[in-house]
Design an enzyme around this catalytic site. Sequence first.
Site, mmCIF file in Angstrom:
data_model
loop_
_atom_site.group_PDB
_atom_site.id
_atom_site.type_symbol
_atom_site.label_atom_id
_atom_site.label_comp_id
_atom_site.label_asym_id
_atom_site.label_seq_id
_atom_site.Cartn_x
_atom_site.Cartn_y
_atom_site.Cartn_z
ATOM 1 N N HIS A 76 2.754 -5.106 5.578
ATOM 2 C CA HIS A 76 1.685 -4.305 4.627
ATOM 3 C C HIS A 76 1.128 -3.467 5.790
ATOM 4 O O HIS A 76 1.179 -3.633 6.849
ATOM 5 C CB HIS A 76 0.687 -5.592 4.475
ATOM 6 C CG HIS A 76 -0.522 -5.132 3.458
ATOM 7 N ND1 HIS A 76 -1.599 -4.643 4.163
ATOM 8 C CD2 HIS A 76 -0.695 -5.203 2.282
ATOM 9 C CE1 HIS A 76 -2.440 -4.199 3.185
ATOM 10 N NE2 HIS A 76 -1.796 -4.630 2.138
ATOM 11 N N GLU A 85 2.249 0.835 -1.499
ATOM 12 C CA GLU A 85 0.890 1.110 -1.548
ATOM 13 C C GLU A 85 0.333 2.145 -0.585
ATOM 14 O O GLU A 85 0.463 2.106 0.692
ATOM 15 C CB GLU A 85 0.323 -0.129 -0.873
ATOM 16 C CG GLU A 85 0.231 -1.593 -1.692
ATOM 17 C CD GLU A 85 -0.520 -2.577 -0.970
ATOM 18 O OE1 GLU A 85 -1.587 -3.109 -1.935
ATOM 19 O OE2 GLU A 85 -0.283 -2.873 -0.116
#
EC number: 5.3.1.1
Length: 254
Positions: free
Chosen positions: A99, A169
């Site tokens: 992430h 993302e």
Amino acid sequence: MERKSYVFGNWKMHKTAKEAKDFLSIFCPFVKEISPASLVGIAPAFTTLSACCESIKEMDSSIWLGAQNVHQDSSGAFTGEVSLPMLQEFHVNFVLLGHSECRHIFHEEDATIALKVGAAARSGVVPVLCIGETLEARENGTTKEVLSNQLMLGLAQLPETAPVIIAYEPVWAIGTGKVASTADVQEVHAFCREVLSRIFSKEKSEIISILYGGSVKADNAEGFARCPDVDGLLVGGASLDPQGFANVLRNFNL
């Protein structure tokens, strides 16, 4: 084989065990009512995994339980870390890896992320490899180069037949309120699938699900559902409220 659809919520550093149980007591019935085509999952903080596992079991829910990170070794002198055997005690189905907050705040490198991806896959926990470019890379026109490198390096340790999920993302869209256009997202997802075909094969690239995340909300979820290469969503802030997350799920599955 048809690609699967997933809608995952990343709770980040939010919710106590009690708050997590309260959330699930409201959200699980919503999921049964909506009966979505997408597989639904949440990735709570480590400290709430036990409570979430218990609640999901008590309510006989189909919701997947995920973790937000994991160490690549099964045990050792790694203060503050959590291993895959520890996660498996709570029947964790998937784990978020790479992430952007782990990459940029905690300086996780691609080589380490790759080891985690491989370890998770070998343990039977589905790795969700998160990739994304910064605003600087976007403005410099190096988005594709950045994503290609993150995919090639991050998947280097994945066993050939193991399942994996990709989550795109864009860093500039996470928690900022800025949302990439559906056209831009589709273009990037199609490019990622092309890279996956070079890493693995055309056949495998067609069955790997690619999720989109980045200021996803109920009012833009339906638009992403229309993109042929968007197979699901990784939802941040909008997943913290049970009704709000249910609305995202409902709109993505219209």
